[in-house]
Scaffold this motif. Structure first.
Motif, short mmCIF file in Angstrom:
data_model
loop_
_atom_site.label_atom_id
_atom_site.label_comp_id
_atom_site.label_asym_id
_atom_site.label_seq_id
_atom_site.Cartn_x
_atom_site.Cartn_y
_atom_site.Cartn_z
N VAL A 135 0.86 -1.27 0.03
CA VAL A 135 0.00 0.17 0.03
C VAL A 135 0.82 1.24 -0.06
N ARG A 136 1.99 1.31 0.80
CA ARG A 136 2.97 2.55 0.78
C ARG A 136 3.53 2.61 -0.61
N ASP A 137 3.47 1.59 -1.38
CA ASP A 137 4.28 1.59 -2.62
C ASP A 137 3.15 2.07 -3.65
N GLY A 138 1.76 2.13 -3.23
CA GLY A 138 0.91 2.54 -4.16
C GLY A 138 -0.28 1.45 -4.52
N ALA A 139 -0.30 0.39 -3.93
CA ALA A 139 -1.08 -0.62 -4.33
C ALA A 139 -2.58 -0.11 -3.64
N THR A 140 -3.67 -0.55 -4.15
CA THR A 140 -5.10 -0.37 -3.30
C THR A 140 -5.11 -1.47 -2.61
N PRO A 141 -5.73 -1.17 -1.45
CA PRO A 141 -5.84 -2.03 -0.27
C PRO A 141 -6.79 -3.21 -0.71
N THR A 142 -6.41 -4.67 -0.54
CA THR A 142 -7.57 -5.67 -0.68
C THR A 142 -8.30 -6.03 0.67
#
Length: 161
Positions: A135-142
């Motif tokens: 998430v810190r790297d830009g992914a959307t939380p699943t």
């Protein structure tokens, strides 16, 4: 020597405090369907999205909740956790895109991520968001952990290989 009335008052506080932490409107926690524990210690390791999504609520004690085997998909899974006083240790899947929103009346929050990042905060009236490296790297939380507690300790640990 409060007698039976004092005992009932303490039980009402222990049972009612976790439910009272939720404001009701828009809350993902339904105490009728959540896995519940009034007093004591428990370990849970759900491997079903629906079971994890119902959440966990306890009055007083400690609960180890291992979410590392819960199947994740592109649809975000919200896992609510609420307790009055005690300790919650939550294991999260390594490499997954997750976020934990923690509200704690008084106590401490620790996080230990598989990338070596460790954070700790303690005090009164704590509001903290902990994110996985993904998430810190830009992914959307699943996976979103929504944790609210009165008094105690919260430990968030990513499963390591």
């Amino acid at each position: 020597s409060a007698g039976s009335l004092g005992t009932l008052a303490v039980l009402a506080l222990v049972i009612g405090a976790p439910a009272a932490l939720w404001n009701g409107a828009g809350s993902p926690l339904d105490v009728r369907t959540a896995e519940r524990l009034v007093l004591g210690d428990r370990t849970s390791a759900p491997n079903d999205r629906a079971v994890a999504g119902h959440g966990f609520v306890f009055g007083a004690g400690s609960w180890d909740i291992d979410l590392s085997d819960v199947p994740l998909s592109s649809e975000q899974l919200v896992v609510p956790v609420s307790f009055g006083m005690g300790d919650a240790t939550i294991t999260l899947p390594e490499g997954a895109a997750w976020v934990a929103d923690v509200r704690l009346g008084a106590g401490d929050i620790e996080s230990h991520l598989s990338d070596g990042t460790t954070t700790s905060v303690d005090g009164v009236g704590i509001r903290r968001t902990v994110e996985s490296a993904a998430v810190r790297d830009g992914a959307t939380p699943t996976l979103r952990l929504d944790l609210r507690a009165g008094l105690g300790s919260v430990s968030l640990t990513e499963e390591s290989a």
